[in-house]
Design a protein around this motif. Sequence first.
Motif, PDB file in Angstrom:
ATOM      1  N   LEU B  47       4.883 -11.981  -7.516  1.00  0.00           N
ATOM      2  CA  LEU B  47       4.365 -11.123  -6.439  1.00  0.00           C
ATOM      3  C   LEU B  47       4.904 -11.572  -5.081  1.00  0.00           C
ATOM      4  N   LEU B  48       4.968 -12.900  -4.926  1.00  0.00           N
ATOM      5  CA  LEU B  48       5.472 -13.469  -3.669  1.00  0.00           C
ATOM      6  C   LEU B  48       6.911 -13.004  -3.416  1.00  0.00           C
ATOM      7  N   VAL B  49       7.720 -13.095  -4.473  1.00  0.00           N
ATOM      8  CA  VAL B  49       9.124 -12.681  -4.345  1.00  0.00           C
ATOM      9  C   VAL B  49       9.199 -11.168  -4.095  1.00  0.00           C
ATOM     10  N   LEU B  50       8.352 -10.418  -4.808  1.00  0.00           N
ATOM     11  CA  LEU B  50       8.317  -8.952  -4.649  1.00  0.00           C
ATOM     12  C   LEU B  50       7.984  -8.587  -3.201  1.00  0.00           C
ATOM     13  N   TYR B  51       6.945  -9.229  -2.673  1.00  0.00           N
ATOM     14  CA  TYR B  51       6.510  -8.945  -1.301  1.00  0.00           C
ATOM     15  C   TYR B  51       7.603  -9.291  -0.289  1.00  0.00           C
ATOM     16  N   SER B  52       8.402 -10.325  -0.604  1.00  0.00           N
ATOM     17  CA  SER B  52       9.394 -10.776   0.377  1.00  0.00           C
ATOM     18  C   SER B  52      10.465  -9.722   0.638  1.00  0.00           C
ATOM     19  N   PHE B  53      10.544  -8.715  -0.222  1.00  0.00           N
ATOM     20  CA  PHE B  53      11.517  -7.639  -0.007  1.00  0.00           C
ATOM     21  C   PHE B  53      10.851  -6.395   0.586  1.00  0.00           C
ATOM     22  N   GLY B  54       9.586  -6.527   0.961  1.00  0.00           N
ATOM     23  CA  GLY B  54       8.874  -5.389   1.540  1.00  0.00           C
ATOM     24  C   GLY B  54       8.926  -5.403   3.051  1.00  0.00           C
ATOM     25  N   GLN B  55       8.203  -4.463   3.650  1.00  0.00           N
ATOM     26  CA  GLN B  55       8.178  -4.343   5.106  1.00  0.00           C
ATOM     27  C   GLN B  55       6.768  -3.999   5.551  1.00  0.00           C
ATOM     28  N   MET B  56       6.370  -4.545   6.708  1.00  0.00           N
ATOM     29  CA  MET B  56       5.032  -4.243   7.210  1.00  0.00           C
ATOM     30  C   MET B  56       5.120  -3.338   8.443  1.00  0.00           C
ATOM     31  N   ASP B  57       4.236  -2.341   8.466  1.00  0.00           N
ATOM     32  CA  ASP B  57       4.147  -1.492   9.656  1.00  0.00           C
ATOM     33  C   ASP B  57       3.292  -2.234  10.681  1.00  0.00           C
ATOM     34  N   ILE B  58       3.846  -2.477  11.847  1.00  0.00           N
ATOM     35  CA  ILE B  58       3.184  -3.316  12.852  1.00  0.00           C
ATOM     36  C   ILE B  58       1.892  -2.683  13.390  1.00  0.00           C
ATOM     37  N   LEU B  59       1.739  -1.371  13.258  1.00  0.00           N
ATOM     38  CA  LEU B  59       0.527  -0.715  13.772  1.00  0.00           C
ATOM     39  C   LEU B  59      -0.538  -0.508  12.700  1.00  0.00           C
ATOM     40  N   PHE B  61      -0.370  -1.955   9.619  1.00  0.00           N
ATOM     41  CA  PHE B  61      -0.384  -3.164   8.786  1.00  0.00           C
ATOM     42  C   PHE B  61      -0.215  -2.832   7.300  1.00  0.00           C
ATOM     43  N   GLN B  62       0.277  -1.638   7.025  1.00  0.00           N
ATOM     44  CA  GLN B  62       0.510  -1.272   5.632  1.00  0.00           C
ATOM     45  C   GLN B  62       1.890  -1.766   5.210  1.00  0.00           C
ATOM     46  N   ILE B  63       1.953  -2.176   3.936  1.00  0.00           N
ATOM     47  CA  ILE B  63       3.209  -2.744   3.440  1.00  0.00           C
ATOM     48  C   ILE B  63       3.914  -1.723   2.565  1.00  0.00           C
ATOM     49  N   SER B  64       5.194  -1.534   2.828  1.00  0.00           N
ATOM     50  CA  SER B  64       5.984  -0.622   1.997  1.00  0.00           C
ATOM     51  C   SER B  64       7.100  -1.433   1.346  1.00  0.00           C
ATOM     52  N   PHE B  65       7.473  -1.003   0.161  1.00  0.00           N
ATOM     53  CA  PHE B  65       8.508  -1.732  -0.568  1.00  0.00           C
ATOM     54  C   PHE B  65       9.804  -0.932  -0.561  1.00  0.00           C
ATOM     55  N   GLY B  66      10.566  -1.118   0.508  1.00  0.00           N
ATOM     56  CA  GLY B  66      11.840  -0.416   0.620  1.00  0.00           C
ATOM     57  C   GLY B  66      13.005  -1.294   0.190  1.00  0.00           C
ATOM     58  N   PHE B 263       0.594 -14.801   7.184  1.00  0.00           N
ATOM     59  CA  PHE B 263      -0.354 -14.179   6.255  1.00  0.00           C
ATOM     60  C   PHE B 263      -1.676 -13.842   6.944  1.00  0.00           C
ATOM     61  N   LEU B 264      -2.270 -14.833   7.603  1.00  0.00           N
ATOM     62  CA  LEU B 264      -3.615 -14.645   8.145  1.00  0.00           C
ATOM     63  C   LEU B 264      -3.627 -14.278   9.615  1.00  0.00           C
ATOM     64  N   GLY B 265      -2.546 -14.589  10.325  1.00  0.00           N
ATOM     65  CA  GLY B 265      -2.497 -14.297  11.755  1.00  0.00           C
ATOM     66  C   GLY B 265      -2.062 -12.880  12.037  1.00  0.00           C
ATOM     67  N   VAL B 266      -0.816 -12.572  11.675  1.00  0.00           N
ATOM     68  CA  VAL B 266      -0.296 -11.243  12.006  1.00  0.00           C
ATOM     69  C   VAL B 266      -0.243 -10.319  10.799  1.00  0.00           C
ATOM     70  N   GLY B 267      -0.643 -10.811   9.637  1.00  0.00           N
ATOM     71  CA  GLY B 267      -0.704  -9.950   8.453  1.00  0.00           C
ATOM     72  C   GLY B 267       0.654  -9.527   7.935  1.00  0.00           C
ATOM     73  N   ASP B 268       1.701 -10.274   8.315  1.00  0.00           N
ATOM     74  CA  ASP B 268       3.040  -9.918   7.855  1.00  0.00           C
ATOM     75  C   ASP B 268       3.295 -10.609   6.510  1.00  0.00           C
ATOM     76  N   PHE B 269       2.740 -10.028   5.460  1.00  0.00           N
ATOM     77  CA  PHE B 269       2.873 -10.610   4.120  1.00  0.00           C
ATOM     78  C   PHE B 269       4.336 -10.713   3.684  1.00  0.00           C
ATOM     79  N   PRO B 270       5.174  -9.689   3.955  1.00  0.00           N
ATOM     80  CA  PRO B 270       6.566  -9.790   3.494  1.00  0.00           C
ATOM     81  C   PRO B 270       7.314 -10.990   4.070  1.00  0.00           C
ATOM     82  N   LEU B 271       7.234 -11.180   5.396  1.00  0.00           N
ATOM     83  CA  LEU B 271       7.951 -12.316   5.991  1.00  0.00           C
ATOM     84  C   LEU B 271       7.294 -13.634   5.571  1.00  0.00           C
ATOM     85  N   GLY B 272       5.969 -13.633   5.497  1.00  0.00           N
ATOM     86  CA  GLY B 272       5.250 -14.826   5.038  1.00  0.00           C
ATOM     87  C   GLY B 272       5.678 -15.196   3.621  1.00  0.00           C
TER      88      GLY B 272
END
Lengths: 374, 301
Positions: B47-59, B61-66, B263-272
Amino acid sequence: MSASRSPFGLAASGPLSRRSVLGLGLGFAGVAALAACGSSTGSSPAAEPGSAENGPATLRFLNYPDWIGKDEYSAFAAATPGVTVVETAEAEGGVSAISAQIAQNKGTFDFALLGELNAAQLKAGGLLAEFDPGLVPGLTKIPQNFRDIFPYGLPTDLGKVGIGYRADLVKSPPTTWKQLFDMIPQYSGQVIFPNYDVDVLGVALLALGHDVNSDNESELNAAKDLIISVKPHLKAFLSTDQGASLADSSSALAVFYDYSYASVAPDNAAIKWSAPSEGLPAYVDGWAPLVGTQHMSQLAKFMEFQLQPKVYGGFINATRASYLLPDAEPFIDAAIKNDPALKYDPSLNLKFYEFKGADAVKLRSQIWEQIKAA
Amino acid sequence: MSASGNTRSRLQTKTSQARVPRRFRGWALATPPMLFTLIFFIAPLALLVLYSFGQMDILTFQISFGWTTENWRTVFTGIYASALLRSVVLSVVSTALCVLIGFPAALGMTRMPARMQNILLLAVIVPYWISFVVRNYAWLTLLGPDGVVTRCLAAVHVVDDGKDLRYTSTAIVIGMVSSYLPLMILPIYVALERIDPAVIDAAADLGLHGVHAFRRVVVPLSAPGLIAGVFLVGVPATGEYTIPAILGGGKTLMVGNVIRDKFLGVGDFPLGSALAATLMALLIVVLVASRKRIRQLEDVL
C-alpha cells in the motif's frame, strides 16, 4: 429444557462444537464486515437519536486547546438541556495541519475554530458547511468589518503577530521586521519563532517589503532564503508557549501573538511588545460549521450563547485574546482592555491573511517544508 | 487400556496421518504466520508503494492514483537530503555513544555477584516503565538554563553558566542515548554472560592478559551482542521523530519528522509514502549488506 438455537447455529446451552465456534466466528466476521461497509460508505456519521433540528445533540468541536471560557460548556449545557459540546484538540503545525485533520476526519466534527485563511481554504475544498447568518441574530453585534473578514460563521477574536522582547536583555528593541531579522545573529540562540507557516512566511515577506499574502514565487523564495539564513541562530520554532522562554529569560526575542504577550507580560515587567511599522500579520478567528454537520440549529444556539456579553467576556478573560464584541466590555478584565498588544487600535497597520488559491497554497506549503527540512 | 484399545488408537492415528499428507502438514503449520506476515507486513508495504505513485489535492486532501512519479522525483531533488543525512549522522553518533557507554556497563554488570547483577538489570529496565514521551519531556527541564545537567556541566566548565542546551542537536543525541541505551546494554550483557570463564583462563595460560585478552577474546566473543545492540539502537534511531520533535524544538528535523509531517501534518500520504519507502529501502540495504554479521545474532537472539 430444549436447547434454543442462536442465529449462528450455536446452541444456547450445551457444549461448544467446532462447527458452532466456526459458525460464530464467521457470523461475527460477517457482521463486522457489514459494519465496516456501512461506515465507509458515508462521509458523515449516522444520525444520532434525537439529531433533529432542535432536539438534543452533542456538538463535536475541533478547537485550539482550552480556547473557551471557563465553565462555558457546562453553562451552555445547563441553559440548553440536551445539547452538549465535546471538544477535540486541533492539530499543531499551521493551516495545512488543521485542514488535513478536518479532511481526514470528514464528518467527525460539527464545527471548528479557524482563522479566516484556514476557513477560506476549507471552503474552497468543499469542507465547510454553508452558514446562514440569519440563524444567529446576535451576530450583528460584531462590527461589520470583522464579519466581512470572517463570513464563514461566528468571528470570535482578533489575533496579531508582533515582537516580544525582554527590555533587560534587548537595549535597542526592533521597531521593524527588517530590524528584527538583522539583529537575530546578535541574539543567536535567544530568538523564538512560532511553528506556523503563514505567520513565519508573513513576517519574512513584510521584512523584505512584500505583501504578507504574496503568491509570487520569487518573493516567497526570497522570504525562504531570509528565514533559512537566520535559522541556525533561532532557538526553536514553537507551536505553543512562545512566551514562556521570555518569561524565564532563556530567550531575548520572540515572534509571537498578542495573546501570548498578554498571558506572560502581567507577571513579567521586563517583557515588552513591539508592533513593527511594516505592519502586523493579523487574523480573525471564528467558529465555522463543517460539512456533514447535522446540528446546525443547535450550533447556532451555541453561537448565540457565546454572544451573550457576560459569556463572551468570560471567553476573553480565559483566552486573553483581542475582543470583537463591544457590548462585552463591562465583563472584560481591565488588564485585557488596557493591554498594549490586545487593545484594538484602528491606526495599527494590520495585514489580514487572504486566500490566494490552490497554487499559492501548494507553493507556500513546499516552501515551508524546505524551510523546516533545511 | 486394553491391547485392543491401543491397537485401535494407533490405527486411528495412522488413518488421520494418512488423511493429511506430510507435505500439507508443513503448509498447515506455516499458513497462519504467513497470513499474518502477508496482512500486517507485506500488504501495508504494498500500500505504501502504491500510495507513493498517487497525488493529493491540496484543497480537498483527496488522493488520486494517476501513477505519477512526481513524489519520487521530489524525494531525490535534494530538499529532503539534509534531513536524511542529519538522521543518519545523529543515529550513528547516538549508536556509537550507546556502544561506548553500554559495553563497559554490561561488562561491569557481568563482573558483579549474581544478586547485584539482578539489581543492576532491573535498574537498566526500570526507566522503560516510564513513558517514552514523559522521559524526553523531563530532559527539557534538565537541559534548561537552570537544569541539573546544565549546572553540572557549567560547574566543570564544559558549558557556559546559564547555557540553554534545549532545542539543539546535542539535546537530541542525549535524548536518543538515554532512550535507547538499555537496548544496547541488554544484548551485550547476554553475550558477555555466555562467555565461559575457562576461555579467559585458557587465554591467560597462553599468554594473553589484560587489554590483550579483552581485545582478542572478550570483544570477539561478545560481537553478536554488540551487533544486535547496534541494530536495535541504530535502526529505530534513524527513523526517530518523537525525540527531535520534543528536544529539537521544531528546528532540527530528522527524516522521521518529515515523514510524520507528511502523513499527520499536511496529509500528503503520497509524498509521505515515497519518503517512508526510501527510508525503508535505505535500512534494508544496510541490513542486507550486514547479513554476514546478522547470522552471528543467532547466538544471542
